[in-house]
Scaffold this motif. Structure first.
Motif, PDB file in Angstrom:
ATOM      1  N   PRO A   1       1.036  -1.267   0.076  1.00  0.00           N
ATOM      2  CA  PRO A   1       0.015  -0.086  -0.127  1.00  0.00           C
ATOM      3  C   PRO A   1       0.670   1.260  -0.049  1.00  0.00           C
ATOM      4  N   SER A   2       2.083   1.289   0.523  1.00  0.00           N
ATOM      5  CA  SER A   2       2.948   2.393   0.463  1.00  0.00           C
ATOM      6  C   SER A   2       4.369   1.806   0.545  1.00  0.00           C
ATOM      7  N   ILE A   3       5.155   2.987   0.542  1.00  0.00           N
ATOM      8  CA  ILE A   3       6.749   2.558   0.552  1.00  0.00           C
ATOM      9  C   ILE A   3       6.968   2.448   1.926  1.00  0.00           C
ATOM     10  N   ARG A   4       7.309   1.121   2.364  1.00  0.00           N
ATOM     11  CA  ARG A   4       7.588   0.930   3.920  1.00  0.00           C
ATOM     12  C   ARG A   4       8.974   0.204   4.011  1.00  0.00           C
ATOM     13  N   PHE A   5       9.891   0.267   3.071  1.00  0.00           N
ATOM     14  CA  PHE A   5      11.228  -0.629   3.109  1.00  0.00           C
ATOM     15  C   PHE A   5      12.141   0.318   2.317  1.00  0.00           C
ATOM     16  N   TRP A   6      13.601   0.076   2.725  1.00  0.00           N
ATOM     17  CA  TRP A   6      14.774   0.556   2.041  1.00  0.00           C
ATOM     18  C   TRP A   6      15.862  -0.481   2.026  1.00  0.00           C
ATOM     19  N   HIS A   7      16.961  -0.495   1.116  1.00  0.00           N
ATOM     20  CA  HIS A   7      18.058  -1.092   1.122  1.00  0.00           C
ATOM     21  C   HIS A   7      18.970  -0.494   0.608  1.00  0.00           C
ATOM     22  N   GLY A   8      20.405  -1.090   0.808  1.00  0.00           N
ATOM     23  CA  GLY A   8      21.433  -0.377   0.060  1.00  0.00           C
ATOM     24  C   GLY A   8      21.583  -0.622  -1.136  1.00  0.00           C
ATOM     25  N   THR A   9      22.262  -0.015  -1.914  1.00  0.00           N
ATOM     26  CA  THR A   9      22.294   0.027  -3.417  1.00  0.00           C
ATOM     27  C   THR A   9      22.899  -1.495  -3.802  1.00  0.00           C
ATOM     28  N   GLN A  10      23.658  -2.048  -3.066  1.00  0.00           N
ATOM     29  CA  GLN A  10      24.291  -3.454  -3.416  1.00  0.00           C
ATOM     30  C   GLN A  10      23.349  -4.623  -2.797  1.00  0.00           C
ATOM     31  N   GLU A  11      22.418  -4.454  -1.945  1.00  0.00           N
ATOM     32  CA  GLU A  11      21.730  -5.392  -1.180  1.00  0.00           C
ATOM     33  C   GLU A  11      20.656  -5.899  -1.796  1.00  0.00           C
ATOM     34  N   GLY A  12      19.751  -5.241  -2.775  1.00  0.00           N
ATOM     35  CA  GLY A  12      18.708  -5.921  -3.497  1.00  0.00           C
ATOM     36  C   GLY A  12      17.606  -5.987  -2.477  1.00  0.00           C
ATOM     37  N   PHE A  13      16.488  -6.780  -2.927  1.00  0.00           N
ATOM     38  CA  PHE A  13      15.388  -7.150  -2.399  1.00  0.00           C
ATOM     39  C   PHE A  13      15.478  -7.850  -1.161  1.00  0.00           C
ATOM     40  N   ALA A  14      16.191  -8.797  -1.177  1.00  0.00           N
ATOM     41  CA  ALA A  14      16.594  -9.532   0.152  1.00  0.00           C
ATOM     42  C   ALA A  14      17.030  -8.905   1.351  1.00  0.00           C
TER      43      ALA A  14
END
Length: 134
Positions: free
Chosen positions: A102-115
């Motif tokens: 429903p909204s943006i609730r996550f973030w990650h580093g540029t090398q980390e990806g979805f996992a």
């Protein structure tokens, strides 16, 4: 921006599925012809599959141009996954959103990806530079 991105992705995911299905049909016919040393093919169906593939590809290209112009990064068209570049503590990171969220609730580093997704917490909000994460 998220409502617009959601609209684009809602169009892109089924178009990608349509493209993949038409591509499989085109490839299956080509393989049958190759393996059988030539066969009588249903030319009408073959042309229809190629046209479906090209139509879907053209529409996908147009949608992907919208994403590119907006600065969003399409990561997975099958899953409807999009990253939004931003800064956290002076380092580039990605806000991460998936079509069914429903909204943006996550973030990650540029090398980390979805996992490597992490929940947006108060520390992130306090040290995030850019537009609000939600």
């Amino acid at each position: 921006m998220l409502p617009q991105v959601r609209e684009w992705m809602s169009e892109a995911v089924p178009l990608k599925a349509e493209y993949d299905e038409a591509e499989r049909a085109v490839q299956a016919l080509a393989e049958r012809i190759t393996m059988m040393g030539g066969i009588v093919a249903n030319r009408e169906r073959a042309a229809e599959n190629k046209q479906r593939r090209e139509r879907a590809a053209q529409q996908l290209r147009a949608i992907l141009e919208h994403f590119q112009e907006s600065g969003c990064l399409v990561k997975d068209l099958d899953a409807g996954l999009v990253d939004f570049p931003t800064l956290f503590r002076g380092e580039e990171v990605y806000l991460c959103w998936k079509l069914d969220e429903p909204s943006i609730r996550f973030w990650h580093g540029t090398q980390e990806g979805f996992a490597g997704r992490k929940a947006i917490d108060q520390d992130f909000l306090d040290h995030h530079e850019g537009e609000p994460a939600n």
